[in-house]
Design a protein around this motif. Structure first.
Motif, PDB file in Angstrom:
ATOM      1  N   PRO A  75       1.077  -4.292   7.196  1.00 33.92           N
ATOM      2  CA  PRO A  75       1.319  -2.983   7.805  1.00 33.92           C
ATOM      3  C   PRO A  75       1.350  -1.844   6.783  1.00 33.92           C
ATOM      4  O   PRO A  75       1.019  -0.709   7.121  1.00 33.92           O
ATOM      5  CB  PRO A  75       2.696  -3.126   8.481  1.00 33.92           C
ATOM      6  N   ALA A 118       5.561   3.802  13.857  1.00 32.64           N
ATOM      7  CA  ALA A 118       5.561   2.463  14.456  1.00 32.64           C
ATOM      8  C   ALA A 118       5.237   1.398  13.413  1.00 32.64           C
ATOM      9  O   ALA A 118       5.779   0.284  13.462  1.00 32.64           O
ATOM     10  CB  ALA A 118       4.558   2.402  15.611  1.00 32.64           C
ATOM     11  N   THR A 119       4.390   1.732  12.455  1.00 31.50           N
ATOM     12  CA  THR A 119       4.089   0.796  11.374  1.00 31.50           C
ATOM     13  C   THR A 119       5.333   0.541  10.540  1.00 31.50           C
ATOM     14  O   THR A 119       5.660  -0.614  10.222  1.00 31.50           O
ATOM     15  CB  THR A 119       2.955   1.339  10.483  1.00 31.50           C
ATOM     16  N   SER A 169       7.657  -1.656  12.438  1.00 32.95           N
ATOM     17  CA  SER A 169       7.291  -3.080  12.453  1.00 32.95           C
ATOM     18  C   SER A 169       7.716  -3.771  11.165  1.00 32.95           C
ATOM     19  O   SER A 169       8.178  -4.915  11.191  1.00 32.95           O
ATOM     20  CB  SER A 169       5.794  -3.260  12.719  1.00 32.95           C
ATOM     21  N   ILE A 225      11.524  -4.187  11.438  1.00 26.42           N
ATOM     22  CA  ILE A 225      11.855  -5.268  12.371  1.00 26.42           C
ATOM     23  C   ILE A 225      11.587  -6.627  11.724  1.00 26.42           C
ATOM     24  O   ILE A 225      12.351  -7.575  11.912  1.00 26.42           O
ATOM     25  CB  ILE A 225      11.061  -5.117  13.682  1.00 26.42           C
ATOM     26  N   LEU A 226      10.520  -6.710  10.943  1.00 26.01           N
ATOM     27  CA  LEU A 226      10.199  -7.963  10.260  1.00 26.01           C
ATOM     28  C   LEU A 226      11.333  -8.364   9.326  1.00 26.01           C
ATOM     29  O   LEU A 226      11.805  -9.506   9.357  1.00 26.01           O
ATOM     30  CB  LEU A 226       8.894  -7.812   9.473  1.00 26.01           C
ATOM     31  N   TRP A 259       9.105  -7.798  19.425  1.00 29.01           N
ATOM     32  CA  TRP A 259       9.270  -6.454  18.889  1.00 29.01           C
ATOM     33  C   TRP A 259       8.197  -6.142  17.845  1.00 29.01           C
ATOM     34  O   TRP A 259       7.652  -5.043  17.822  1.00 29.01           O
ATOM     35  CB  TRP A 259      10.650  -6.289  18.258  1.00 29.01           C
ATOM     36  N   LEU A 260       7.956  -7.112  16.985  1.00 26.55           N
ATOM     37  CA  LEU A 260       6.962  -6.930  15.928  1.00 26.55           C
ATOM     38  C   LEU A 260       5.583  -6.693  16.517  1.00 26.55           C
ATOM     39  O   LEU A 260       4.879  -5.758  16.119  1.00 26.55           O
ATOM     40  CB  LEU A 260       6.960  -8.153  15.009  1.00 26.55           C
ATOM     41  N   ILE A 261       5.195  -7.501  17.472  1.00 25.19           N
ATOM     42  CA  ILE A 261       3.892  -7.339  18.113  1.00 25.19           C
ATOM     43  C   ILE A 261       3.832  -6.011  18.860  1.00 25.19           C
ATOM     44  O   ILE A 261       2.830  -5.294  18.792  1.00 25.19           O
ATOM     45  CB  ILE A 261       3.606  -8.529  19.060  1.00 25.19           C
ATOM     46  N   LEU A 272       5.555  -3.152  18.281  1.00 29.73           N
ATOM     47  CA  LEU A 272       5.493  -2.006  17.365  1.00 29.73           C
ATOM     48  C   LEU A 272       4.163  -1.936  16.627  1.00 29.73           C
ATOM     49  O   LEU A 272       3.597  -0.851  16.462  1.00 29.73           O
ATOM     50  CB  LEU A 272       6.651  -2.060  16.364  1.00 29.73           C
ATOM     51  N   PHE A 273       3.670  -3.077  16.196  1.00 30.11           N
ATOM     52  CA  PHE A 273       2.384  -3.055  15.485  1.00 30.11           C
ATOM     53  C   PHE A 273       1.260  -2.685  16.461  1.00 30.11           C
ATOM     54  O   PHE A 273       0.339  -1.951  16.100  1.00 30.11           O
ATOM     55  CB  PHE A 273       2.119  -4.401  14.802  1.00 30.11           C
ATOM     56  N   ALA A 330       1.419   0.971  16.846  1.00 28.06           N
ATOM     57  CA  ALA A 330       0.848   1.619  15.659  1.00 28.06           C
ATOM     58  C   ALA A 330      -0.678   1.639  15.746  1.00 28.06           C
ATOM     59  O   ALA A 330      -1.309   2.666  15.491  1.00 28.06           O
ATOM     60  CB  ALA A 330       1.297   0.892  14.392  1.00 28.06           C
TER      61      ALA A 330
END
Length: 166
Positions: free
Chosen positions: A27, A98-99, A102, A105-106, A119-121, A123-124, A127
């Motif tokens: 990201p 959003a990047t 992510s 969140i990671l 959440w990761l999917i 937000l990415f 982005a």
């Protein structure tokens, strides 16, 4: 350290941390690209606003009615371009945020040991969607610029009335 948020388990804490850093770099490359695009969009917006300011000055002077109509047409086109570039900048900034989200969140998912894949999917994906929207809005600005240039020529820098006085 368990990488339960990513669905991976590891007995090697250093290896697990290295994997998280590697995953977080993807990201960051997107964020770097978005930052470059935002700089380009801002530079182009500044040029368009400079043209609009010059046209406003020309309209305040003595202008023939046919030239005034042409200047107003250019002003309307520049206003549309400003809107497209503003939209590009807003969407690009949202994509960058959003990047960053992510990546956050990671790391948060690994620290808490919780499942953050959704959440990761999300937000990415947001982005990428915002970045695509930003590029499409920039494409709209480019089409407006080239269509108008081919149809009516460049933005005027002076009028016949003001050139006669020079």
């Amino acid at each position: 350290m368990a990488l339960s948020g990513l669905g991976m388990l590891s007995d090697d804490p250093a290896g697990a941390a290295a994997h998280i850093v590697q995953t977080a770099l993807t990201p960051i490359f997107l964020l770097n690209g978005i930052g470059t695009l935002l700089a380009l969009f801002n530079t182009r917006l500044a040029r368009v606003r400079d043209h609009a300011g010059r046209l406003a000055e020309l309209l305040e002077g003595q202008v023939q009615p046919d030239e005034a109509a042409r200047l107003h047409w250019h002003m309307k086109r520049l206003a549309n371009r400003v809107f497209a570039l503003d939209l590009s900048i807003v969407l690009g900034a949202c994509g960058g945020a959003a990047t960053c989200g992510s990546v956050f969140i990671l790391f948060l998912g690994d620290v808490k040991g919780s499942n953050v894949a959704q959440w990761l999917i999300g937000l990415f994906g947001l982005a990428l969607g915002c970045t695509i929207g930003s590029l499409l809005a920039f494409l709209a600005d480019s089409i407006l610029a080239w269509h108008a240039f081919r149809q009516n020529g460049p933005v005027p820098v002076s009028t016949k009335a003001s050139r006669a006085g020079e």
